[in-house]
Write a protein that holds these residues in place. Sequence first.
Motif, PDB file in Angstrom:
ATOM      1  N   GLY A  28       0.775  -1.247   0.075  1.00  0.00           N
ATOM      2  CA  GLY A  28       0.034  -0.122   0.033  1.00  0.00           C
ATOM      3  C   GLY A  28       0.861   1.175   0.001  1.00  0.00           C
ATOM      4  O   GLY A  28       2.098   1.238  -0.241  1.00  0.00           O
ATOM      5  N   GLY A  29       0.123   2.174   0.133  1.00  0.00           N
ATOM      6  CA  GLY A  29       1.038   3.803   0.218  1.00  0.00           C
ATOM      7  C   GLY A  29       1.180   4.220  -1.128  1.00  0.00           C
ATOM      8  O   GLY A  29       2.314   4.388  -1.590  1.00  0.00           O
ATOM      9  N   LEU A  30       0.142   4.821  -1.572  1.00  0.00           N
ATOM     10  CA  LEU A  30       0.340   5.362  -3.043  1.00  0.00           C
ATOM     11  C   LEU A  30       0.880   6.916  -3.031  1.00  0.00           C
ATOM     12  O   LEU A  30       1.429   7.395  -3.686  1.00  0.00           O
ATOM     13  CB  LEU A  30      -0.942   5.620  -3.834  1.00  0.00           C
ATOM     14  CG  LEU A  30      -1.591   4.154  -4.284  1.00  0.00           C
ATOM     15  CD1 LEU A  30      -2.942   4.316  -4.725  1.00  0.00           C
ATOM     16  CD2 LEU A  30      -0.688   3.523  -5.017  1.00  0.00           C
ATOM     17  N   THR A  31       0.899   7.502  -1.552  1.00  0.00           N
ATOM     18  CA  THR A  31       1.269   9.059  -1.517  1.00  0.00           C
ATOM     19  C   THR A  31       2.483   8.790  -0.495  1.00  0.00           C
ATOM     20  O   THR A  31       2.978   9.638   0.250  1.00  0.00           O
ATOM     21  CB  THR A  31       0.342   9.799  -1.065  1.00  0.00           C
ATOM     22  OG1 THR A  31      -0.535   9.385  -0.096  1.00  0.00           O
ATOM     23  CG2 THR A  31      -0.399  10.250  -2.328  1.00  0.00           C
ATOM     24  N   ASN A  32       2.758   7.556   0.066  1.00  0.00           N
ATOM     25  CA  ASN A  32       3.771   7.131   1.077  1.00  0.00           C
ATOM     26  C   ASN A  32       4.468   5.971   0.816  1.00  0.00           C
ATOM     27  O   ASN A  32       3.811   5.049   0.081  1.00  0.00           O
ATOM     28  CB  ASN A  32       3.313   7.262   2.314  1.00  0.00           C
ATOM     29  CG  ASN A  32       2.689   8.259   3.005  1.00  0.00           C
ATOM     30  OD1 ASN A  32       3.242   9.118   3.377  1.00  0.00           O
ATOM     31  ND2 ASN A  32       1.287   8.495   2.955  1.00  0.00           N
ATOM     32  N   ARG A  33       5.609   5.939   0.904  1.00  0.00           N
ATOM     33  CA  ARG A  33       6.510   4.414   1.184  1.00  0.00           C
ATOM     34  C   ARG A  33       6.529   3.991   2.522  1.00  0.00           C
ATOM     35  O   ARG A  33       7.102   4.741   3.370  1.00  0.00           O
ATOM     36  CB  ARG A  33       7.983   4.498   0.333  1.00  0.00           C
ATOM     37  CG  ARG A  33       8.317   3.147   0.524  1.00  0.00           C
ATOM     38  CD  ARG A  33      10.047   3.346   0.055  1.00  0.00           C
ATOM     39  NE  ARG A  33      10.674   2.029   0.321  1.00  0.00           N
ATOM     40  CZ  ARG A  33      11.938   1.808  -0.009  1.00  0.00           C
ATOM     41  NH1 ARG A  33      12.695   2.643  -0.350  1.00  0.00           N
ATOM     42  NH2 ARG A  33      12.316   0.438   0.185  1.00  0.00           N
ATOM     43  N   ASN A  34       5.951   2.925   2.951  1.00  0.00           N
ATOM     44  CA  ASN A  34       5.738   2.689   4.460  1.00  0.00           C
ATOM     45  C   ASN A  34       6.930   1.359   4.535  1.00  0.00           C
ATOM     46  O   ASN A  34       6.709   0.215   3.913  1.00  0.00           O
ATOM     47  CB  ASN A  34       4.407   2.141   4.786  1.00  0.00           C
ATOM     48  CG  ASN A  34       3.457   3.469   4.604  1.00  0.00           C
ATOM     49  OD1 ASN A  34       3.680   4.431   5.248  1.00  0.00           O
ATOM     50  ND2 ASN A  34       2.548   3.132   3.802  1.00  0.00           N
ATOM     51  N   VAL A  35       7.931   1.617   5.423  1.00  0.00           N
ATOM     52  CA  VAL A  35       8.573   0.489   5.907  1.00  0.00           C
ATOM     53  C   VAL A  35       8.581   0.106   7.297  1.00  0.00           C
ATOM     54  O   VAL A  35       8.387   1.061   8.291  1.00  0.00           O
ATOM     55  CB  VAL A  35      10.179   0.564   5.427  1.00  0.00           C
ATOM     56  CG1 VAL A  35      10.324   0.815   3.924  1.00  0.00           C
ATOM     57  CG2 VAL A  35      10.452   2.067   6.025  1.00  0.00           C
ATOM     58  N   ARG A  36       8.540  -1.159   7.389  1.00  0.00           N
ATOM     59  CA  ARG A  36       8.709  -1.491   8.953  1.00  0.00           C
ATOM     60  C   ARG A  36      10.020  -1.706   9.413  1.00  0.00           C
ATOM     61  O   ARG A  36      11.034  -2.365   8.782  1.00  0.00           O
ATOM     62  CB  ARG A  36       7.876  -2.970   8.939  1.00  0.00           C
ATOM     63  CG  ARG A  36       7.839  -3.352  10.699  1.00  0.00           C
ATOM     64  CD  ARG A  36       7.118  -4.778  10.649  1.00  0.00           C
ATOM     65  NE  ARG A  36       7.141  -5.414  12.057  1.00  0.00           N
ATOM     66  CZ  ARG A  36       6.523  -6.516  12.245  1.00  0.00           C
ATOM     67  NH1 ARG A  36       5.864  -7.387  11.088  1.00  0.00           N
ATOM     68  NH2 ARG A  36       6.638  -7.062  13.447  1.00  0.00           N
ATOM     69  N   VAL A  37      10.371  -1.327  10.361  1.00  0.00           N
ATOM     70  CA  VAL A  37      11.677  -1.286  10.833  1.00  0.00           C
ATOM     71  C   VAL A  37      11.840  -1.938  12.246  1.00  0.00           C
ATOM     72  O   VAL A  37      11.210  -1.304  13.103  1.00  0.00           O
ATOM     73  CB  VAL A  37      12.433   0.186  10.847  1.00  0.00           C
ATOM     74  CG1 VAL A  37      14.027   0.020  11.300  1.00  0.00           C
ATOM     75  CG2 VAL A  37      12.213   0.810   9.645  1.00  0.00           C
ATOM     76  N   THR A  38      12.238  -3.096  12.274  1.00  0.00           N
ATOM     77  CA  THR A  38      12.125  -3.649  13.915  1.00  0.00           C
ATOM     78  C   THR A  38      13.877  -3.630  14.440  1.00  0.00           C
ATOM     79  O   THR A  38      14.889  -4.146  13.528  1.00  0.00           O
ATOM     80  CB  THR A  38      12.074  -5.402  13.585  1.00  0.00           C
ATOM     81  OG1 THR A  38      10.832  -5.290  12.976  1.00  0.00           O
ATOM     82  CG2 THR A  38      11.825  -5.872  14.823  1.00  0.00           C
ATOM     83  N   THR A  39      13.920  -3.190  15.454  1.00  0.00           N
ATOM     84  CA  THR A  39      15.249  -3.089  16.261  1.00  0.00           C
ATOM     85  C   THR A  39      15.034  -3.826  17.611  1.00  0.00           C
ATOM     86  O   THR A  39      14.117  -4.335  17.829  1.00  0.00           O
ATOM     87  CB  THR A  39      15.514  -1.737  16.579  1.00  0.00           C
ATOM     88  OG1 THR A  39      14.760  -1.268  17.818  1.00  0.00           O
ATOM     89  CG2 THR A  39      15.388  -0.681  15.274  1.00  0.00           C
ATOM     90  N   PRO A  40      16.043  -4.023  18.284  1.00  0.00           N
ATOM     91  CA  PRO A  40      16.013  -4.896  19.518  1.00  0.00           C
ATOM     92  C   PRO A  40      15.023  -4.350  20.649  1.00  0.00           C
ATOM     93  O   PRO A  40      14.380  -5.179  21.409  1.00  0.00           O
ATOM     94  CB  PRO A  40      17.431  -4.862  20.087  1.00  0.00           C
ATOM     95  CG  PRO A  40      18.372  -4.897  18.887  1.00  0.00           C
ATOM     96  CD  PRO A  40      17.546  -4.066  18.103  1.00  0.00           C
ATOM     97  N   ASP A  41      14.761  -2.866  20.542  1.00  0.00           N
ATOM     98  CA  ASP A  41      14.206  -2.251  21.624  1.00  0.00           C
ATOM     99  C   ASP A  41      12.655  -1.793  20.548  1.00  0.00           C
ATOM    100  O   ASP A  41      11.654  -1.351  21.548  1.00  0.00           O
ATOM    101  CB  ASP A  41      14.719  -1.281  21.929  1.00  0.00           C
ATOM    102  CG  ASP A  41      15.748  -1.594  22.645  1.00  0.00           C
ATOM    103  OD1 ASP A  41      15.652  -2.506  23.586  1.00  0.00           O
ATOM    104  OD2 ASP A  41      16.982  -1.018  22.679  1.00  0.00           O
ATOM    105  N   HIS A  42      12.553  -1.796  19.580  1.00  0.00           N
ATOM    106  CA  HIS A  42      11.463  -1.175  18.770  1.00  0.00           C
ATOM    107  C   HIS A  42      10.970  -1.808  17.701  1.00  0.00           C
ATOM    108  O   HIS A  42      11.662  -2.682  16.929  1.00  0.00           O
ATOM    109  CB  HIS A  42      11.525   0.412  18.462  1.00  0.00           C
ATOM    110  CG  HIS A  42      12.234   1.181  19.561  1.00  0.00           C
ATOM    111  ND1 HIS A  42      11.212   1.951  20.561  1.00  0.00           N
ATOM    112  CD2 HIS A  42      13.460   1.691  19.894  1.00  0.00           C
ATOM    113  CE1 HIS A  42      12.102   2.480  21.181  1.00  0.00           C
ATOM    114  NE2 HIS A  42      13.203   2.506  21.043  1.00  0.00           N
ATOM    115  N   ASP A  43       9.589  -1.692  17.460  1.00  0.00           N
ATOM    116  CA  ASP A  43       8.934  -2.290  16.169  1.00  0.00           C
ATOM    117  C   ASP A  43       8.090  -1.125  15.763  1.00  0.00           C
ATOM    118  O   ASP A  43       6.973  -0.692  16.022  1.00  0.00           O
ATOM    119  CB  ASP A  43       8.126  -3.279  16.384  1.00  0.00           C
ATOM    120  CG  ASP A  43       7.504  -4.025  15.352  1.00  0.00           C
ATOM    121  OD1 ASP A  43       8.157  -3.851  13.984  1.00  0.00           O
ATOM    122  OD2 ASP A  43       6.858  -5.256  15.355  1.00  0.00           O
TER     123      ASP A  43
END
Length: 303
Positions: A28-43
Motif C-alpha cells: 500500500g501507500g500510494l502517497t507514502n512508502r511505508n517500511v517496517r523497521v524492527t530493532t532490539p527495542d522497537h517495532d
Amino acid sequence: MPDGELDALLDRIPVLQGVRREVTDLDGGLTNRNVRVTTPDHDLVVRIFRGDAEQLGIDRDAEHHNSLAAAEAGVGAPVVDYRPDLGVLVIGYLLGQTLENASFRDAAVVARAADACRRLHAGPRFRGDFDMFRRQAAYRRTVEEQGYRLFTGYDDHADAWRRVRAALAVQAGPTVPCNNDLLAGNFVDDGERIWLIDYEYSGNNDPCFELGNTATECDLEPEQVEALTVAYVGRPVRHLLARVRLQSLVSEYGWSLWGAIQAGASGLDFDFHAWGQERFDKAARTFTSPIFDHLLEEVVRDD
C-alpha cells in the motif's frame, strides 16, 4: 528510493541510529512508502512522504498532529517521531491483520469497525477541517489548470452535485475528528479491537462521510452499509442511513478527481486513471438512478 538512500535516511532518525535493524517494505501507500523497521527495542513503521502534497491537498503538519490525537483517543498507532525536514513520520507498528473488503461480511468485524470510528470521533479535536465539496472544487480547478485528463461526462452531474450539497446541509450536525480515508487496508484488527491508520487526509468532518467513504472504498453491499450504520448509531435511523449513502456518493465523485490528478502528476507505476474512473462510474450510476431522488428526500426527514 535505493536501499543505500533508505539506510542513510534511517540513520538520521534518532531512535534508529546506531542500532541493528531489520527493514521490510509494507504493502500500500500510494502517497507514502511505508517500511517496517524492527530493532532490539522497537517495532516501528517509517512513513516516507511522496507525491505532490499541495496538489492533493495534504497537510503533513496536520497529519502529524492528528496522528497524535488519534493515538490519544486509543484508536491510532503511537507517534514516535516526526521529521518534516526528512519527509518522514515514525509510528509504532500495530500487531494485527489489515482488513480486506471481504472482512466486512463478518458481523463482528463490522461491529469492531463501527466502535473504532466512534472512539476516533469522540476523541480530541483534529487540526483542520475536511469538506469534500470544497476539496472537489479545488481538485476540479487543478485538473483544469494543469490540463489533466477528466472523465467523460464528469461535469454533466454538476447540478445534481449541488442538490446533494443542499440536502446534506439541512440536518448537518457538528463535525467530529475523522480519518476520511478508511479503505479496508487502513483498518488493523487485533481480534479484540480495530485500530485506524493513515491520517494524511484527516480533519474534522461529518461522521456520516466516514461511514459512507468506508462503504464505497470497501465495496459494501446495501445490507452491509445498513449494518455498519446501525452498529455506529446504535439503532436504525432512516435519515442517517440516507446520509451515509449520499456521503458515499460524495466520496466517489470527489475522490475520483484525486485519481485524475495522480494520473497526470505521479510517476508511480499505477493506473490512477482507472482508479478514478471506477469511483466516477459508481457516482454516475447513483446520480442517474431512481434511488438518487429517494435519498435526497430521506436525508431531510426528521426521524
